[in-house]
Scaffold this active site. Structure first.
Site, PDB file in Angstrom:
ATOM      1  N   ASP A  43       1.290  -1.183  -0.031  1.00  0.00           N
ATOM      2  CA  ASP A  43       0.250   0.637   0.098  1.00  0.00           C
ATOM      3  C   ASP A  43       1.376   1.320   0.158  1.00  0.00           C
ATOM      4  O   ASP A  43       1.520   1.572  -0.506  1.00  0.00           O
ATOM      5  CB  ASP A  43      -0.937   0.362   1.002  1.00  0.00           C
ATOM      6  CG  ASP A  43      -1.883   0.592   1.315  1.00  0.00           C
ATOM      7  OD1 ASP A  43      -2.217   1.963   1.038  1.00  0.00           O
ATOM      8  OD2 ASP A  43      -3.025   0.044   0.403  1.00  0.00           O
ATOM      9  N   SER A  75     -11.424  -1.727   0.826  1.00  0.00           N
ATOM     10  CA  SER A  75     -10.165  -1.520   1.561  1.00  0.00           C
ATOM     11  C   SER A  75      -9.379  -1.858   2.703  1.00  0.00           C
ATOM     12  O   SER A  75      -9.120  -2.235   3.108  1.00  0.00           O
ATOM     13  CB  SER A  75      -9.215  -0.031   1.490  1.00  0.00           C
ATOM     14  OG  SER A  75      -8.993  -0.520  -0.266  1.00  0.00           O
ATOM     15  N   HIS A  91      -4.051   5.987   3.672  1.00  0.00           N
ATOM     16  CA  HIS A  91      -4.738   4.828   3.261  1.00  0.00           C
ATOM     17  C   HIS A  91      -3.694   3.250   3.879  1.00  0.00           C
ATOM     18  O   HIS A  91      -4.440   1.850   4.276  1.00  0.00           O
ATOM     19  CB  HIS A  91      -4.532   5.089   1.427  1.00  0.00           C
ATOM     20  CG  HIS A  91      -5.586   3.374   1.036  1.00  0.00           C
ATOM     21  ND1 HIS A  91      -5.273   2.525   1.008  1.00  0.00           N
ATOM     22  CD2 HIS A  91      -7.005   3.765   1.055  1.00  0.00           C
ATOM     23  CE1 HIS A  91      -6.067   1.584   0.771  1.00  0.00           C
ATOM     24  NE2 HIS A  91      -6.968   2.536   1.038  1.00  0.00           N
TER      25      HIS A  91
END
Length: 430
Positions: free
Chosen positions: A65, A266, A104
């Protein structure tokens, strides 16, 4: 174009700024803590019950990520290593890369393996005793390295550094994928790694699952709301969805140490990745196919869904306690059907044997006879033997015969006339 399978940050949770102290490994759990109470999935999906058996010790989850931030106390002692494949991060993969999406990776990692803030309080992940690997990727235009190449490199590094589970919380919004990924994902499967992938979100423009969620062999995770109903915005649909998990009203630890609410598959994916780590910790003898088999065979059925897998829920809602503790028969092949190796053989024909070279035995051809000596061609106006025999001779003979007949006839007529003249005129008697 890449899209994160997550919605934008919604609101900061009040009173959750973390300190700088490093807590001991989490051994306590205080459900009365406000943060723990907000993690509704811990009880609804059997995670707390599964903790009675294991918390994921001895396993590694690779978070490919934007990078897991090094500051938040929830990650203290959780990250066993990392790398950067974007060329814009730091070598340890702990400096988040990107613009608005740079948090994220930390949000995703906190759902999989955050360790709380101590004394059984603060955000805790599904597998709080598992080790995390931080692989920072630059999405969009944040890196000069192609996104395709970054993911291939990230998978190779994760496998080579002991990942038992790989989490991919992004989508490309396309069904197909670059051939470079064939080898990278096959490398993970051949090394017995469970690959968990987010299905994507309608709210981000994904109406159906896209790669890598379409790659055979990965476990694709769809999203549901807190009541267990398929999310309208924070999920999508597709025949490759294997199981579903919460994708709304999720918590995440930001690089700043603040907790945020966020939505998206996610977040659903690392919840399942954490459960996969719990299974691998409790059942180290199981290979990746059997870990996935436990996840789908023990999933809680969705009322009204009869035909499985369902394009919204897959095989049902993931159940951590059952996945860890239930008696499940082992399998000898992938429970997801077609494997990537078979897909490559059928559609890429990558391992098709080259066409054999045809080398026929030499054939001896007898030599041709010597050519006849060529004579000069006769003039068409000079008669040949054939024309004399079949043309000229008959014609001459016929002509001579006609002449002779004509002469004989003429002579006969003359003799008759001469005879009549010698007898005189004729007389009639009355």
């Amino acid at each position: 174009m890449k899209r994160f399978a997550a919605a934008a940050l919604a609101v900061v949770v009040a009173g959750t700024l973390v300190g700088a102290a490093t807590p001991a490994p989490p051994v306590a759990d205080d459900p009365a803590d406000g943060v723990r109470a907000a993690e509704y999935w811990l009880d609804q999906y059997g995670i707390r019950e599964a903790w009675n058996t294991t918390r994921g010790a001895g396993t590694r989850i690779a978070i490919i990520d934007t990078g897991i931030a090094s500051g938040p106390v929830e990650f203290a002692g959780a990250v066993a290593g990392g790398t950067d494949v974007s060329g814009v991060g730091t070598p340890d993969g702990r400096t988040p890369v990107g613009g608005t999406d740079r948090a994220h990776g930390s949000w995703v990692a906190s759902l999989a393996g955050a360790r709380g803030t101590g004394d059984g309080r603060g955000m805790i992940g599904v597998a709080p005793e598992a080790e995390l690997l931080s692989v920072s990727v630059g999405f969009g235009g944040t890196s000069s390295v192609s996104f395709i190449q970054q993911i291939a490199d990230a998978i190779h590094w994760s496998v080579d550094n002991g990942a038992d589970v790989i989490n991919l919380s992004f989508t490309t919004n396309t069904l197909d994928w670059d051939e470079t990924w064939d080898e990278a994902f096959q490398y993970a499967f051949e090394n017995d790694v469970v690959v968990i992938v987010a299905a994507g979100n309608r709210g981000s423009g994904t109406n159906r699952v896209g790669a890598p969620a379409t790659i055979p062999g990965v476990l694709t995770v769809g999203g549901v709301d807190p009541s267990g109903v398929a999310s309208q915005e924070a999920s999508t649909q597709g025949i490759t969805i294997g199981v579903s998990a919460p994708s709304e009203r999720l918590l995440g630890v930001s690089p700043s140490g603040q907790l945020v609410w966020w939505d998206g598959t996610s977040g659903a994916a690392p919840l399942v990745a954490g459960i996969a780590a719990l299974i691998r910790s409790a059942h180290p003898e199981l290979d990746a196919d059997n870990v996935i088999n436990r996840l789908i065979k023990t999933a809680s059925p969705v009322p009204g869904i009869a035909e499985l897998p369902d394009p919204l829920y897959g095989y049902g809602l993931v159940n951590a306690s059952a996945a860890v503790n239930a008696q499940v028969a082992t399998v000898d092949e992938s429970p997801l059907g077609l494997t990537l190796e078979e897909w490559i053989r059928l559609y890429r024909r990558a391992d098709a044997a080259p066409a054999p070279e045809i080398t026929p035995a030499p054939v001896e051809v007898p030599p041709l006879p010597d050519a006849e000596e060529r004579t000069a061609e006769a003039s068409p106006f000079v008669p040949t033997g054939d024309t004399l025999l079949y043309g000229t001779v008959p014609l001459v003979a016929g002509t001579l015969a006609a002449i002779m007949i004509s002469l004989g006839f003429t002579a006969a007529v003359r003799r008759i006339r001469s005879a009549r003249a010698s007898r005189g005129p004729s007389r009639t008697i009355i």
